[in-house]
Scaffold this motif. Structure first.
Motif, mmCIF file in Angstrom:
data_model
loop_
_atom_site.group_PDB
_atom_site.id
_atom_site.type_symbol
_atom_site.label_atom_id
_atom_site.label_comp_id
_atom_site.label_asym_id
_atom_site.label_seq_id
_atom_site.Cartn_x
_atom_site.Cartn_y
_atom_site.Cartn_z
ATOM 1 N N THR A 93 -4.502 -10.719 -11.837
ATOM 2 C CA THR A 93 -3.660 -9.659 -12.359
ATOM 3 C C THR A 93 -4.424 -8.627 -13.248
ATOM 4 O O THR A 93 -4.137 -7.528 -13.008
ATOM 5 C CB THR A 93 -2.601 -10.327 -13.073
ATOM 6 N N PRO A 94 -5.287 -9.172 -13.955
ATOM 7 C CA PRO A 94 -6.104 -8.189 -14.737
ATOM 8 C C PRO A 94 -6.793 -6.975 -13.925
ATOM 9 O O PRO A 94 -7.113 -5.875 -14.537
ATOM 10 C CB PRO A 94 -6.904 -8.972 -15.532
ATOM 11 N N LYS A 98 -2.340 -1.541 -9.351
ATOM 12 C CA LYS A 98 -0.936 -1.474 -9.414
ATOM 13 C C LYS A 98 -0.616 -2.956 -8.779
ATOM 14 O O LYS A 98 -1.455 -3.421 -7.926
ATOM 15 C CB LYS A 98 -0.454 -0.321 -8.209
ATOM 16 N N GLU A 99 0.591 -3.374 -9.114
ATOM 17 C CA GLU A 99 1.137 -4.675 -8.402
ATOM 18 C C GLU A 99 1.918 -4.500 -7.338
ATOM 19 O O GLU A 99 2.481 -3.471 -7.183
ATOM 20 C CB GLU A 99 1.967 -5.528 -9.373
ATOM 21 N N VAL A 100 1.730 -5.108 -6.129
ATOM 22 C CA VAL A 100 2.738 -5.026 -4.984
ATOM 23 C C VAL A 100 3.729 -6.172 -5.050
ATOM 24 O O VAL A 100 3.636 -7.199 -4.500
ATOM 25 C CB VAL A 100 2.000 -5.064 -3.730
ATOM 26 N N ALA A 101 4.690 -6.100 -5.964
ATOM 27 C CA ALA A 101 5.662 -6.931 -6.324
ATOM 28 C C ALA A 101 6.504 -7.424 -5.060
ATOM 29 O O ALA A 101 6.767 -8.815 -5.119
ATOM 30 C CB ALA A 101 6.608 -6.679 -7.430
ATOM 31 N N GLY A 102 6.804 -6.562 -4.187
ATOM 32 C CA GLY A 102 7.587 -7.061 -2.906
ATOM 33 C C GLY A 102 6.760 -8.073 -1.977
ATOM 34 O O GLY A 102 7.612 -8.826 -1.303
ATOM 35 N N PHE A 103 5.454 -8.036 -2.335
ATOM 36 C CA PHE A 103 4.950 -8.988 -1.205
ATOM 37 C C PHE A 103 5.301 -10.383 -1.726
ATOM 38 O O PHE A 103 5.769 -11.394 -0.752
ATOM 39 C CB PHE A 103 3.364 -8.886 -1.516
ATOM 40 N N ILE A 125 1.040 -13.190 -4.815
ATOM 41 C CA ILE A 125 1.193 -11.999 -5.442
ATOM 42 C C ILE A 125 -0.013 -11.004 -4.810
ATOM 43 O O ILE A 125 -0.558 -11.396 -3.619
ATOM 44 C CB ILE A 125 0.509 -12.089 -6.980
ATOM 45 N N ALA A 126 0.475 -9.848 -4.819
ATOM 46 C CA ALA A 126 -0.592 -8.883 -4.239
ATOM 47 C C ALA A 126 -0.677 -7.582 -5.353
ATOM 48 O O ALA A 126 0.167 -7.326 -5.951
ATOM 49 C CB ALA A 126 0.208 -8.364 -2.870
ATOM 50 N N GLY A 127 -1.812 -6.868 -5.009
ATOM 51 C CA GLY A 127 -1.814 -5.652 -5.633
ATOM 52 C C GLY A 127 -3.030 -4.554 -4.881
ATOM 53 O O GLY A 127 -3.743 -5.201 -4.333
ATOM 54 N N MET A 128 -3.137 -3.587 -5.922
ATOM 55 C CA MET A 128 -4.220 -2.666 -5.345
ATOM 56 C C MET A 128 -5.142 -2.577 -6.619
ATOM 57 O O MET A 128 -4.693 -2.597 -7.696
ATOM 58 C CB MET A 128 -3.494 -1.309 -4.839
ATOM 59 N N ALA A 129 -6.193 -2.365 -6.066
ATOM 60 C CA ALA A 129 -7.668 -2.192 -7.087
ATOM 61 C C ALA A 129 -8.813 -1.352 -6.466
ATOM 62 O O ALA A 129 -9.256 -1.786 -5.408
ATOM 63 C CB ALA A 129 -8.253 -3.541 -7.646
ATOM 64 N N ASN A 130 -8.979 -0.022 -6.973
ATOM 65 C CA ASN A 130 -10.052 0.663 -6.423
ATOM 66 C C ASN A 130 -9.860 0.803 -4.946
ATOM 67 O O ASN A 130 -10.669 0.885 -4.284
ATOM 68 C CB ASN A 130 -11.409 0.076 -6.634
ATOM 69 N N GLN A 131 -8.398 1.079 -4.612
ATOM 70 C CA GLN A 131 -8.002 1.555 -3.094
ATOM 71 C C GLN A 131 -8.377 0.395 -2.181
ATOM 72 O O GLN A 131 -8.683 0.622 -0.940
ATOM 73 C CB GLN A 131 -8.656 2.697 -2.845
ATOM 74 N N VAL A 132 -8.376 -0.924 -2.750
ATOM 75 C CA VAL A 132 -8.458 -2.079 -2.086
ATOM 76 C C VAL A 132 -7.127 -2.815 -2.250
ATOM 77 O O VAL A 132 -6.763 -2.935 -3.265
ATOM 78 C CB VAL A 132 -9.676 -3.000 -2.301
ATOM 79 N N ILE A 133 -6.459 -3.356 -1.152
ATOM 80 C CA ILE A 133 -5.352 -4.185 -1.234
ATOM 81 C C ILE A 133 -5.724 -5.627 -1.157
ATOM 82 O O ILE A 133 -6.572 -5.775 -0.339
ATOM 83 C CB ILE A 133 -4.222 -3.687 -0.014
ATOM 84 N N ILE A 134 -5.161 -6.033 -2.041
ATOM 85 C CA ILE A 134 -5.521 -7.630 -2.179
ATOM 86 C C ILE A 134 -4.127 -8.405 -2.105
ATOM 87 O O ILE A 134 -3.042 -8.156 -2.802
ATOM 88 C CB ILE A 134 -6.076 -7.885 -3.599
#
Length: 182
Positions: A93-94, A98-103, A125-134
């Motif tokens: 999370t830190p 951006k978080e991808v809440a829908g995942f 959970i999912a999110g974006m960091a430095n244009q990497v999807i996680i």
């Protein structure tokens, strides 16, 4: 429902991380299922690792991949439950821009059809960091297959429409998301 358009698929460089205190490369069936899914879909395995369930060790590996020019997506299996050792969401999370809440919502909805109310204990959970999807999902092999086949296979496919994550990751040549009316 799958929506594919006429574009050519864009292969992504995807790293796979297994979070576990007990898994080894020989018995990591969840990590292997994700690798099999991504390679069968035409993506490239950028790296694969296994790490114990420790917030700072998880962050170290994921941070390295986020900073790499060679990784566009990260799939993480394990550490999303409620045991004392489960710390994957807290580790990630830190790092998210951006978080991808829908995942997580969609994963639990699909998973409910398979395991009933036990899905409430998933903290996928999912999110974006430095244009990497996680994407982080539970450690069971069936949960990984559910996530891959029910969500990730389409969302990491540049031909899936009206939207997918390919245009949002670094070094992507895919066009932007099309509206539903297009």
């Amino acid at each position: 429902m799958s929506h594919l358009n006429e574009k050519t698929s864009t292969p992504l460089n995807i790293a796979v991380l297994t979070v576990s205190d007990t898994r080894t490369e020989e018995n990591d069936t969840s990590g292997h299922a994700l690798v099999e899914g991504l390679t069968e879909s035409g993506h490239n395995l950028a790296d694969k690792a296994i790490v114990i369930d420790d917030i700072y060790k998880i962050r170290a590996i994921v941070s390295k991949w986020i900073a790499s020019d060679d990784v566009q997506a990260i799939l993480i299996t394990g550490g999303t439950g409620f045991t004392q050792r489960d710390s994957t969401p807290e580790a990630l999370t830190p790092l998210f821009d951006k978080e991808v809440a829908g995942f997580g919502e969609l994963f639990r909805s699909i998973s409910y059809q398979q395991i009933g109310t036990s899905t409430i204990q998933s903290r996928a959970i999912a999110g974006m960091a430095n244009q990497v999807i996680i994407f982080a999902m539970p450690g069971s092999t069936n949960a990984c297959k559910t996530a891959w086949n029910g969500i990730l296979k389409e969302q990491l496919n540049s031909m899936h429409g009206p939207c997918n994550f390919v245009p949002h990751v670094k070094k992507s040549s895919a066009s932007t998301c099309h509206t539903r009316s297009a």
